[in-house]
Every structure is written in C-alpha cells, then in structure tokens.
Motif scaffolding. Sequence first.
Motif, PDB file in Angstrom:
ATOM      1  N   THR A 111       0.861  -0.991   0.001  1.00  0.00           N
ATOM      2  CA  THR A 111      -0.203  -0.064   0.029  1.00  0.00           C
ATOM      3  C   THR A 111       0.941   1.386  -0.220  1.00  0.00           C
ATOM      4  O   THR A 111       0.606   2.274  -0.487  1.00  0.00           O
ATOM      5  CB  THR A 111      -1.006  -0.140   1.188  1.00  0.00           C
ATOM      6  OG1 THR A 111      -1.805  -1.165   1.168  1.00  0.00           O
ATOM      7  CG2 THR A 111      -1.746   1.190   1.209  1.00  0.00           C
ATOM      8  N   ASN A 112       1.844   1.198   0.766  1.00  0.00           N
ATOM      9  CA  ASN A 112       2.722   2.523   0.890  1.00  0.00           C
ATOM     10  C   ASN A 112       3.588   2.705  -0.370  1.00  0.00           C
ATOM     11  O   ASN A 112       3.553   3.741  -0.636  1.00  0.00           O
ATOM     12  CB  ASN A 112       3.396   2.329   1.923  1.00  0.00           C
ATOM     13  CG  ASN A 112       2.881   2.858   3.445  1.00  0.00           C
ATOM     14  OD1 ASN A 112       2.802   3.990   3.619  1.00  0.00           O
ATOM     15  ND2 ASN A 112       2.535   1.928   4.358  1.00  0.00           N
ATOM     16  N   LEU A 170      -4.702   4.722   8.105  1.00  0.00           N
ATOM     17  CA  LEU A 170      -4.804   5.214   6.696  1.00  0.00           C
ATOM     18  C   LEU A 170      -5.810   5.941   6.627  1.00  0.00           C
ATOM     19  O   LEU A 170      -5.451   7.406   5.705  1.00  0.00           O
ATOM     20  CB  LEU A 170      -5.032   3.836   5.713  1.00  0.00           C
ATOM     21  CG  LEU A 170      -4.086   3.026   5.279  1.00  0.00           C
ATOM     22  CD1 LEU A 170      -4.638   1.821   4.377  1.00  0.00           C
ATOM     23  CD2 LEU A 170      -3.195   3.899   4.372  1.00  0.00           C
TER      24      LEU A 170
END
Length: 273
Positions: A111-112, A170
């Motif tokens: 995700t990052n 997030l």
Amino acid sequence: MPRTIVITGASDGIGAASARQLTDAGEQVVVVGRNPEKTAKVARQLGVPSHVADYSDLSQVRDLAAVLLETYPRIDVLANNAGGVFGERTVTKDGYELTFQVNHLGGFLLTNLLMDRLIESSASIVQTSSFAARGFSRFDIDDLQGENRFSATTAYGNGKLANVLFTKELNRRFGDDGLSAVAFHPGAIASGFAAASTGPWRFMYTNPLAARLLTSTEVGGARLTWLALGKPGVDWEPGEFYSNNRPSKTSRIADDPLVAKRLWDESAEMVGL
C-alpha cells in the motif's frame, strides 16, 4: 469506464470469487497470488492479467509494487486480501514472524509503495480482516513478533487486528487526500487459507464435515465485491470495520489512535520506509 481493481490473495478462496464477480460486473481486475499455477489458472479463466508475489518474502512485494506502477496508470481499488493462519512460530527470511508479515506487513508495504498512485486515483483500499481481531487477539505493541508469547490462533487474531488498525490510520493520514480505507470480516470461509496451519484451525477448514458449517467463498467474495463496487461515504464509511455489509464491532484496541500510530511507525521501520 471500467476501474482497475487489484486483488491480492486471489488465486483461490474469496479473492478468486470476488475477481470473478467484479469481472462479470465489467471492471478491470488484476489478480495477484502466491502460487504461480493457481494464479495463472484464475487469470486465464477470467481473461485478466495476473502477477505473483509471496508475502513471506518482502522483496517479492517490492517487485510487485514496481510492476503494478509500471503497468497500471490508475489503481482505483486495492484489495489487501492476502493472508492466512499458520502453525508453529516461524521467522521469515526478512526476520519477522510469518503470520504478522503475511497478514499485515506485506499489505502495509504494498500500500505504501503504491501510495502516490492510489491518491492520484482517489482509490479505495479494502482490507480483509476477521472477527478473530476481536475474539482471538492479545495485541501487545511491544511484542509484535510474538517472541514472548505465541500461539497460532493469537498470532492470527493479532494480524487481523493489525489490519483494522492500519485501516483506521490510513483514513486518518490520507482521508483528506481522497483515499478511502475500509476493513471487513468475510465470514468463516470454506477455503484453503488454513492449509498451512495445525490443530483446530486445520481441522475446521479442511475437514469435510466441519466445512459444512462455513460460509461459501462466493458469499465471502461478495462481501469484498460489495465494498469494491461501493462508493465511500455513500455505501460504506471510510475507517470502519464491516460484517455482512454493515458496520460491526471489533476489538476496542482498534479505536486507540496511539496504538495505530505506533503500529504504523514500527511497521514502516521494519520494511524500510
């Protein structure tokens, strides 16, 4: 215009079921799995692209991110669905406890690494969590690797709670940038996700008699599909945990922003972000 939806853990189980459902809905699905043969078979049946990455090796997650960024100019939905329950405590080649790495660190890193693309796409990030986050976790932010106290069941519950903490963090960090994150419980699914485990987990998920009590992969996949197709803020609320397509309770620890922040910071340090 079809949206690009990346689903990890999609070589079987609810990931494969949701991939079929979303393809039938006209979306552009990208299948990601650990097993090359099974992943290719699902992709071939659906006529969609596929990529292989084993989350027990973080270098494969980095390679996956690089390929996704090179190949897809938009990523409208990232479904962090890869995960599993395992047996005795095992340390990966990266130096981390296997259950924690596969259920949390892999998706956290992917995700990052995709973050700029996800923000550009105003993406939804869907995390496959579990009621195990509430029922089986004994979350200790000072012992994320289970060095002091370990059982396969607790490690799985802790990993699924980490999914919810990651979801909420997030939302806090990137919600104002147009990113929307949500976690959900797919049900006790009749799939092979516990094949590498031992004891009651393996019996429950592989014994034909016990399997009759479980939720089908089609139903579990439909819960992922509902979130992937839904509009954040209209159909579901970012930062929440869902079950049966409704907001649901999870561990009280999930609502502690200090724990979520520390988990984020420690995870970032582990994966070198």
